[in-house]
Design an enzyme around this catalytic site. Structure first.
Site, PDB file in Angstrom:
ATOM      1  N   ALA A  11      -5.797 -42.816 -40.118  1.00  0.00           N
ATOM      2  CA  ALA A  11      -5.585 -44.080 -39.692  1.00  0.00           C
ATOM      3  C   ALA A  11      -5.375 -44.954 -40.890  1.00  0.00           C
ATOM      4  CB  ALA A  11      -6.814 -44.723 -39.311  1.00  0.00           C
ATOM      5  N   LYS A  12      -4.954 -46.270 -41.062  1.00  0.00           N
ATOM      6  CA  LYS A  12      -4.751 -47.043 -42.104  1.00  0.00           C
ATOM      7  C   LYS A  12      -4.781 -48.483 -41.802  1.00  0.00           C
ATOM      8  CE  LYS A  12      -3.625 -46.387 -46.680  1.00  0.00           C
ATOM      9  NZ  LYS A  12      -4.086 -44.979 -47.430  1.00  0.00           N
TER      10      LYS A  12
END
Ligand code: NAD
Length: 434
Positions: free
Chosen positions: A122-123
């Site tokens: 994720a980011k």
């Protein structure tokens, strides 16, 4: 070989979603597609892994110190959570884009798979220049972003961490906001926290330490002794300064370092202890660093050296300057410092590139250790953290070296092949929920 057009998948004849040419996401997709071809990946699995699982954008209203309401945009992309809760940093920058965050989220998926950490990718990002905010405004922004992402984050769901322009204090506010809404302290919801709040010893240095473990392994393969090695480092923040320091401690000659203020070169080697002290006393900047010749960041990337460590930002080595790179090894401290269209140029020059999804995976590895420690409520010594980190990084390097030999491909392609294969195999076993 697959068609090298990342906006349109030549292999699978399906347009990849939301892609602009030469963007970080395009680079990621181009490499993903090459690996998919080598693996003969099921086209359905390719399609599945080409799009993020979840893209959340929120508006973040903040009452500024003067009473005005300002509204910022916040993003969180969960690329994939097949291997476990998704994991990835949050960056604060005025120019952060969805395309960039999507690429970084996918890189996190492959990175965790490459080092056998049981997390997905994720980011996050907030479009803001944090230097223009007061400490109070920064805190209110962070708390509201966290509150708006309350349904996304969670120690078993999605675990943020620091990235560009975010730090331990911001992680502490995220932890506190999430905990307040849960009515209990939940340290494992975020990593990169201050040690006193459940952070891990060794986390701050972990990414640079991992870069150096991989670099030493690569030097070993080329039969170069660290004390006979010349090193150039771009970026002197967390990753660059620790990488420079640890290579310096190995007896390497650090020919040049740089930051936003420019590059600093000394043919006899830069004293990194002095540089660290200088930065500490000079508002976190190398500007005016003595005993070195000022050069530009562009010149720095062309210096003749054994090891070049780009540890600043994306797209630094690209099709325009890749042919001028004069290093034997590039260890990618930053995420995406080499564009996909520079890969074949570096390959022709027989430069060994230790790809970002391996080289800088030390950060997520110790973030995993931090999460494990938080969940057990039992904290490790720094020696234990470093020993386990070195072992995991070394094993991952050796593993990818073998994969690259088996398929006669570069280390980067080997990293994608190995990481994607792990995710795809897990996906096949789990099946598609209907
Ligand atoms: P940082 O903000 O601590 O340091 C960045 C450094 O790069 C600073 O010295 C800055 O002045 C310099 N810089 C910025 N733009 C530059 C330019 N155009 N030319 C030269 N120098 C420039 O950030 P960091 O945490 O060290 O992260 C650096 C890179 O490493 C990013 O790509 C980040 O995503 C990646 N990364 C960081 C970690 C981590 O644990 N910190 C983990 C994995 C990957």
């Amino acid at each position: 070989m697959p068609k090298k057009d990342s906006t349109q998948s030549g292999y699978y004849k399906e347009p990849a979603p939301h892609v602009s040419n030469d963007s970080p996401f395009a680079s990621m997709m181009e490499r993903f597609e090459t690996a998919a071809k080598i693996l003969e990946l099921d086209p359905g699995v390719f399609k599945y892994l080409s799009s993020p699982e979840k893209v959340v954008t929120v508006s973040i209203p903040v009452t500024m110190d003067d009473g005005r309401i300002e509204v910022f945009e916040g993003i969180r992309v969960v690329h994939n959570s097949i291997l476990g809760p998704s994991k990835g940093g949050i960056r604060y920058a005025p120019d952060v884009t969805l395309d960039e965050v999507k690429a970084l989220a996918a890189w996190m998926t492959w990175k965790c798979a490459v080092v056998n950490v049981p997390f997905g990718g994720a980011k996050g990002g907030v479009r803001v220049n944090p230097k223009e905010l007061s400490q109070g405004e920064l805190e209110r922004l962070t708390r509201r972003y966290t509150a708006n992402m309350f349904d996304v984050f969670g120690p078993d769901k999605d675990i943020p961490a620091p990235d560009m322009n975010t730090n331990e204090q911001i992680m502490a506010w995220i932890m506190d906001t999430y905990s307040m809404k849960q009515h209990r302290t939940e340290t494992a919801v975020v990593t990169g926290k201050p040690i006193i709040l459940g952070g891990s010893k060794g986390r701050r240095e972990a990414t640079g330490r991992g870069v150096v473990t991989c670099t030493l392994a690569a030097l070993g393969k080329l039969k170069i002794s660290p004390s006979n090695t010349s090193v150039v480092v771009q970026g002197f923040g967390n990753v660059g300064s620790v990488s420079a320091q640890l290579m310096y401690e190995q007896g390497a000659k650090i020919l040049a370092i740089s930051d936003l203020s420019g590059g600093y070169y000394n043919e006899n080697g830069i004293n990194i202890d002095q540089a660290l002290k200088y930065v500490q006393e000079n508002g976190n900047s190398l500007e005016g660093f003595p005993n070195a010749e000022p050069i530009t960041n562009e010149e720095l990337l062309k210096l003749k050296c054994d090891v070049l460590i780009p540890a600043a930002k994306e797209d630094q080595i690209n099709k325009n300057n890749a042919s001028d790179v004069n290093a034997r090894i590039i260890a990618e401290g930053a995420n995406g410092p080499v564009t996909a269209n520079a890969d074949p140029i570096l390959e022709d020059k027989e430069i060994m590139v230790i790809p970002d999804i391996l080289a800088n995976a030390g950060g997520v590895t110790v973030s995993y250790f931090e999460w494990v420690q938080d969940r057990h409520g039992y904290f490790w010594t720094e020696e234990r953290v470093n020993r386990r980190l070195n072992r995991m990084m070394r094993e991952s390097f050796d593993n990818l070296f073998k994969v690259s030999g088996k398929y006669n491909i570069t280390l980067r392609q080997a990293a994608y092949v190995y990481g994607i294969d792990r995710v795809a195999t897990t996906l096949k076993l789990r099946g598609i929920y209907a």
